[in-house]
Design a protein around this motif. Sequence first.
Motif: not given
Length: 462
Positions: A246-248, A294-308, A456-459
């Motif tokens: 896993w990579i974060l 994560y919803k950032n269509p206009d590059w103004l909303n980086y809330n929840n900027d996380i991925a695995l 943890n749930n995703t993994i």
Amino acid sequence: PDTAPNVFHFVLKMTIPDREPIKLCGGSSPGLMETNSSTVRLEYHTDDKGQSRGWSLDYRTQRVQCPVPGRVANGRFTPVLTEYFYRDYLHVRCDQGYKLMMDGEEIKSFFTMCESSGRWHLPLPECHIIDCGEPEPLRNGAVTVLSGFQNQYRSVVQYHCNEPFYSPLGGVNVTFRCDADRQWRSTHDVISSPTCLPVCGQPTKLISGYHRIIGGSSAPDKTIPWQVMLSVGSSRGGGMVIADRWILTAAHVLVPNGETVLPENVRIYMGHTDVKTLIATPVNASSLYVHPDYKNPDWLNYNNDIALMKLDQPITFDSSVMPLCLPADGATYDTGVMGLVSGFGVTMDTGRDRRIQTNRLKYVQLPVVDQETCSSSLSSFRRTRSNVPNLTENMFCAGVPEGSKDSCQGDSGSAFTLRENGRFYAAGIVSWGVDCGKPGTYGVYTRVSNYMSWINNTIQNN
């Protein structure tokens, strides 16, 4: 006998199996006769002449005996008697930890019978010590024989992990003993199977001094072993190893144009600090998991900027590649605490038309900034700019007001690490910022502690 001499009018014929019949007559006993048989046929013949006084017979029987068996090494026979006779049975059992063997083959049970010939119908078996076979191999570890021979009964082995990159579950090297049921049994009350857990956040070499990424110095080999470089299309990003598959990283690295890229379009590199060496050994992702909010269509909303990202093959950790720890429950982000940021991003920003990406891994030490101070800084930029994203509680800021120390493009997805009890952990993910290293600006990072349940749930579920 008749009164006439030498004339007999009666006879006793005795027939013993497998012998010629014997005729007996006269007035005297033939003496002791051994038949060696359990059956004898007697036929008395007489005629109508003379006077017969009949006959009498004294007999006794004696059962056929078989020899008393010798000792069975590592076993015993029952019953134990002083004499064994025809049709007596013997049962043989082995001692605990031994098995019955006859003619080179293992048998489940054994008995033999005393035959009429005075011999046992089967010879006694042997008892051979059992073995449990080779102990199960230990991934990222090895096994050592402490006592015993060839994995035999009561042999003791110990599992140990490949330190310092792995440590045993429970903190102790587990010993196993070969039991009578041919299973390796743990001698530890709690641990039933050996497991080697990756050691996180403890590089074998530490950075002696801290510099800046923007125009900073190169990271020595093996000092930031969790660092990952990502290639997504023509863009470069960062990430961190958190488990063997896993990579974060940051969500926006994997969603460059409003849609998540395909796993085959992502190249993952790790294990080296030099880009030319790094790109020679790419690692592939089997699946990507962007945070669902994560919803950032206009590059103004980086809330929840996380991925695995899940790798298609597990990593074996060593001094060049080691996972970064995840935050503990209740992890704090105290203002002023110094964190370490690293990446393969831009090292010199001379304006929009000239940004130089590094060919070496860079690092910088930055303090956590008070949330209100960071928010005020962003508000001041909004007076002259319309494209400044919002700061949320899922983010924190780091940097110095005078600038020159910051993360920048290409570092996105890399780790902001804090150190506690000798271990580095992923406090933040490089997310966004206004300019790079300019006075009055701060880098904004995803607050990893807010996403531990999701991680943890995703993994666990994938």
